[in-house]
Structures are given as structure tokens and as C-alpha cells.
Design a protein around this motif. Sequence first.
Motif, PDB file in Angstrom:
ATOM      1  N   ARG A  89       0.840  -1.207   0.000  1.00 20.49           N
ATOM      2  CA  ARG A  89       0.000   0.000   0.000  1.00 20.49           C
ATOM      3  C   ARG A  89       0.870   1.250   0.000  1.00 20.49           C
ATOM      4  O   ARG A  89       0.543   2.253  -0.651  1.00 20.49           O
ATOM      5  N   ALA A  90       1.987   1.194   0.728  1.00 26.78           N
ATOM      6  CA  ALA A  90       2.892   2.345   0.766  1.00 26.78           C
ATOM      7  C   ALA A  90       3.469   2.626  -0.616  1.00 26.78           C
ATOM      8  O   ALA A  90       3.569   3.782  -1.038  1.00 26.78           O
ATOM      9  N   LEU A  91       3.837   1.569  -1.340  1.00 28.31           N
ATOM     10  CA  LEU A  91       4.357   1.763  -2.690  1.00 28.31           C
ATOM     11  C   LEU A  91       3.293   2.350  -3.611  1.00 28.31           C
ATOM     12  O   LEU A  91       3.581   3.196  -4.460  1.00 28.31           O
ATOM     13  N   SER A  92       2.059   1.898  -3.442  1.00 29.08           N
ATOM     14  CA  SER A  92       0.973   2.417  -4.277  1.00 29.08           C
ATOM     15  C   SER A  92       0.695   3.885  -3.979  1.00 29.08           C
ATOM     16  O   SER A  92       0.432   4.679  -4.884  1.00 29.08           O
ATOM     17  N   ASN A  93       0.759   4.252  -2.695  1.00 25.53           N
ATOM     18  CA  ASN A  93       0.486   5.638  -2.300  1.00 25.53           C
ATOM     19  C   ASN A  93       1.690   6.544  -2.508  1.00 25.53           C
ATOM     20  O   ASN A  93       1.541   7.755  -2.645  1.00 25.53           O
ATOM     21  N   GLY A  94       2.879   5.950  -2.514  1.00 24.42           N
ATOM     22  CA  GLY A  94       4.105   6.724  -2.690  1.00 24.42           C
ATOM     23  C   GLY A  94       4.914   6.807  -1.407  1.00 24.42           C
ATOM     24  O   GLY A  94       4.367   7.001  -0.324  1.00 24.42           O
ATOM     25  N   ILE A  95       6.226   6.642  -1.533  1.00 24.12           N
ATOM     26  CA  ILE A  95       7.141   6.767  -0.398  1.00 24.12           C
ATOM     27  C   ILE A  95       7.540   8.232  -0.254  1.00 24.12           C
ATOM     28  O   ILE A  95       7.981   8.866  -1.213  1.00 24.12           O
ATOM     29  N   ASP A  96       7.375   8.776   0.945  1.00 24.85           N
ATOM     30  CA  ASP A  96       7.717  10.181   1.175  1.00 24.85           C
ATOM     31  C   ASP A  96       9.229  10.402   1.174  1.00 24.85           C
ATOM     32  O   ASP A  96       9.734  11.323   0.531  1.00 24.85           O
ATOM     33  N   VAL A  97       9.941   9.564   1.934  1.00 24.33           N
ATOM     34  CA  VAL A  97      11.386   9.742   2.075  1.00 24.33           C
ATOM     35  C   VAL A  97      12.074   8.387   1.957  1.00 24.33           C
ATOM     36  O   VAL A  97      11.639   7.409   2.566  1.00 24.33           O
ATOM     37  N   MET A  98      13.144   8.349   1.180  1.00 15.95           N
ATOM     38  CA  MET A  98      13.989   7.161   1.137  1.00 15.95           C
ATOM     39  C   MET A  98      15.378   7.553   1.628  1.00 15.95           C
ATOM     40  O   MET A  98      15.962   8.529   1.153  1.00 15.95           O
ATOM     41  N   TYR A  99      15.871   6.802   2.616  1.00 17.14           N
ATOM     42  CA  TYR A  99      17.197   7.036   3.171  1.00 17.14           C
ATOM     43  C   TYR A  99      18.149   5.965   2.648  1.00 17.14           C
ATOM     44  O   TYR A  99      17.810   4.778   2.628  1.00 17.14           O
ATOM     45  N   ILE A 100      19.338   6.387   2.237  1.00 16.54           N
ATOM     46  CA  ILE A 100      20.348   5.444   1.776  1.00 16.54           C
ATOM     47  C   ILE A 100      21.650   5.713   2.523  1.00 16.54           C
ATOM     48  O   ILE A 100      21.856   6.805   3.063  1.00 16.54           O
ATOM     49  N   ASP A 101      22.523   4.707   2.554  1.00 15.78           N
ATOM     50  CA  ASP A 101      23.827   4.904   3.187  1.00 15.78           C
ATOM     51  C   ASP A 101      24.738   5.619   2.195  1.00 15.78           C
ATOM     52  O   ASP A 101      25.226   5.022   1.233  1.00 15.78           O
ATOM     53  N   ASP A 102      24.962   6.897   2.429  1.00 15.19           N
ATOM     54  CA  ASP A 102      25.732   7.714   1.503  1.00 15.19           C
ATOM     55  C   ASP A 102      27.226   7.414   1.517  1.00 15.19           C
ATOM     56  O   ASP A 102      27.982   8.006   0.743  1.00 15.19           O
ATOM     57  N   ILE A 103      27.656   6.486   2.361  1.00 12.90           N
ATOM     58  CA  ILE A 103      29.074   6.123   2.374  1.00 12.90           C
ATOM     59  C   ILE A 103      29.499   5.543   1.028  1.00 12.90           C
ATOM     60  O   ILE A 103      30.666   5.628   0.639  1.00 12.90           O
ATOM     61  N   TYR A 104      28.541   4.976   0.283  1.00 13.50           N
ATOM     62  CA  TYR A 104      28.876   4.375  -1.009  1.00 13.50           C
ATOM     63  C   TYR A 104      29.216   5.423  -2.066  1.00 13.50           C
ATOM     64  O   TYR A 104      29.732   5.078  -3.131  1.00 13.50           O
ATOM     65  N   PHE A 105      28.928   6.690  -1.780  1.00 14.43           N
ATOM     66  CA  PHE A 105      29.272   7.760  -2.713  1.00 14.43           C
ATOM     67  C   PHE A 105      30.546   8.488  -2.289  1.00 14.43           C
ATOM     68  O   PHE A 105      30.916   9.493  -2.886  1.00 14.43           O
ATOM     69  N   GLU A 106      31.200   7.955  -1.246  1.00 14.32           N
ATOM     70  CA  GLU A 106      32.444   8.542  -0.761  1.00 14.32           C
ATOM     71  C   GLU A 106      33.658   7.737  -1.203  1.00 14.32           C
ATOM     72  O   GLU A 106      34.788   8.103  -0.906  1.00 14.32           O
ATOM     73  N   SER A 107      33.425   6.611  -1.879  1.00 14.75           N
ATOM     74  CA  SER A 107      34.515   5.730  -2.276  1.00 14.75           C
ATOM     75  C   SER A 107      34.259   5.196  -3.677  1.00 14.75           C
ATOM     76  O   SER A 107      33.128   5.255  -4.177  1.00 14.75           O
ATOM     77  N   SER A 108      35.300   4.675  -4.299  1.00 16.27           N
ATOM     78  CA  SER A 108      35.169   4.115  -5.645  1.00 16.27           C
ATOM     79  C   SER A 108      35.608   2.657  -5.689  1.00 16.27           C
ATOM     80  O   SER A 108      35.996   2.152  -6.748  1.00 16.27           O
ATOM     81  N   ASP A 109      35.560   1.969  -4.548  1.00 14.54           N
ATOM     82  CA  ASP A 109      35.900   0.552  -4.562  1.00 14.54           C
ATOM     83  C   ASP A 109      34.773  -0.231  -5.223  1.00 14.54           C
ATOM     84  O   ASP A 109      33.691   0.289  -5.492  1.00 14.54           O
ATOM     85  N   ASP A 110      35.028  -1.505  -5.489  1.00 15.85           N
ATOM     86  CA  ASP A 110      34.072  -2.318  -6.247  1.00 15.85           C
ATOM     87  C   ASP A 110      32.719  -2.414  -5.549  1.00 15.85           C
ATOM     88  O   ASP A 110      31.669  -2.332  -6.195  1.00 15.85           O
ATOM     89  N   GLU A 111      32.734  -2.593  -4.222  1.00 15.76           N
ATOM     90  CA  GLU A 111      31.472  -2.713  -3.491  1.00 15.76           C
ATOM     91  C   GLU A 111      30.653  -1.428  -3.594  1.00 15.76           C
ATOM     92  O   GLU A 111      29.440  -1.464  -3.820  1.00 15.76           O
ATOM     93  N   SER A 112      31.316  -0.286  -3.451  1.00 17.97           N
ATOM     94  CA  SER A 112      30.611   0.996  -3.521  1.00 17.97           C
ATOM     95  C   SER A 112      30.017   1.223  -4.904  1.00 17.97           C
ATOM     96  O   SER A 112      28.868   1.662  -5.038  1.00 17.97           O
TER      97      SER A 112
END
Length: 215
Positions: A139-162
Motif C-alpha cells: 500500500r505504501a508503494l501504491s500511495n508513494g514513499i515520502d522519504v527514502m534514506y540510503i547509506d551515503d558512504i557508497y558515494f564517498e569511495s570508488s571501490d568495487d562494493e561501492s
Amino acid sequence: MFLNEIGQPLILDSKKTYSPYERHNGPMLLTSAAFQEHKVPTSFCDRIIGCAEDVARFQRVPGESKQDYVYRIIRPNEPTEIGNDGNTMLVTLIPAGENDVGESCHLYYLKTDYVRALIVDNLTGYLDFIPKAGALFHRALSNGIDVMYIDDIYFESSDDESLEQREHIYAFAQLIRPRFLFGLRKNNLPQNLLDLCVQKYRGHNQQQTQVSLTL
């Protein structure tokens, strides 16, 4: 990752200074950050929430097993009401498969009277977990998600996992189309990622999300 009184999450950085208005002294949600070096709020409420597997794993971490924490185990895809500083919210743990080393990946869906939020930890690149995620999340997906939080550490590095996680984050954000995207560590996110947000939910966005539930 710690919640504040209204359910906003934050991974504290030991190199940053936080004002009294940025206190996140509520429960800790067990994500991958909990098993890495992390900073604990000075007035942490000593409550930890997670699935049975993560709680057992956290209790084996050297030093943590000696702490007098109160653990709350939540079952997958079952909304669980938690209280924090006089406020209540529903927390749902959503299994999202396993990573390359066999560790479970999951998301947290938080619902309050005002906000539907999705906390994204590690992603596997597969979306077959969505149809199994339960009616409340659908139901939340149908109504829309207000905020999505992600771990921004993956944008601080260029290793394979990131780099791999960035690819998964872009694909997932393009599918979910939240109104807002924020980093769990409060770092700046790339503009081309923020451009995937929608400011208003329109009928075609809802239809696309509903179609995705049948994947």
C-alpha cells in the motif's frame, strides 16, 4: 543507525559534531553500519531493534555483549509498533535477499501519522523480494514513499562494493520514485540521483509501482 523521537534515522560520524537539535537518542536499528566502527549517542536509550539473526550476530561483537542493552526482535514483513519519547511508529523489516558473502540484506519501512519512510541498507540488485513484502508495504508503494534514506558512504569511495551498491541504489530509486532522498550520514548526494525523486505523485507513477509488485 539511530532514530530520533520522530523516527528520522542517522548514522553518526565520529568526525562530526552534532548540535542538541540533531540528537538521535532513540532505538538503534540493526543495519550493516552496526557491525562496523560507529559512534553511539551520548544519551542512547540502550534499545536495539532487528531481526533474530542480526541480534544474535550483534551480541557476538566483542564489547557489545557486555553492554546492558534491551533487545527487540522483529519478524520479517510484520509491522511492529515501537515507542520513542512519547511518539509511536510502525517498523517493518523487509528481507531483500543475501549479498555475495551470504549475509542477509533487508530494508526498514517506517510509518508514522505523517510520513512513510524507507531505509535502504545493502541491496542485491534483485527485486523479487517486493511481492513478498506484505500488504502494508505494498500500500505504501501504491500511495508513494515520502522519504527514502540510503547509506551515503557508497558515494564517498570508488571501490568495487561501492560502485556496485551505487548501481543498485540508482535502479531502486528509479523504481520507487520517493518524494525525497537523504543520506543516512547527512552527506550531499549526487544531483542525478536526487533528480529521480518526484515532488508530486501522479497516476502513472502509482501504476508503475503497482505493476512492479507483480515482478
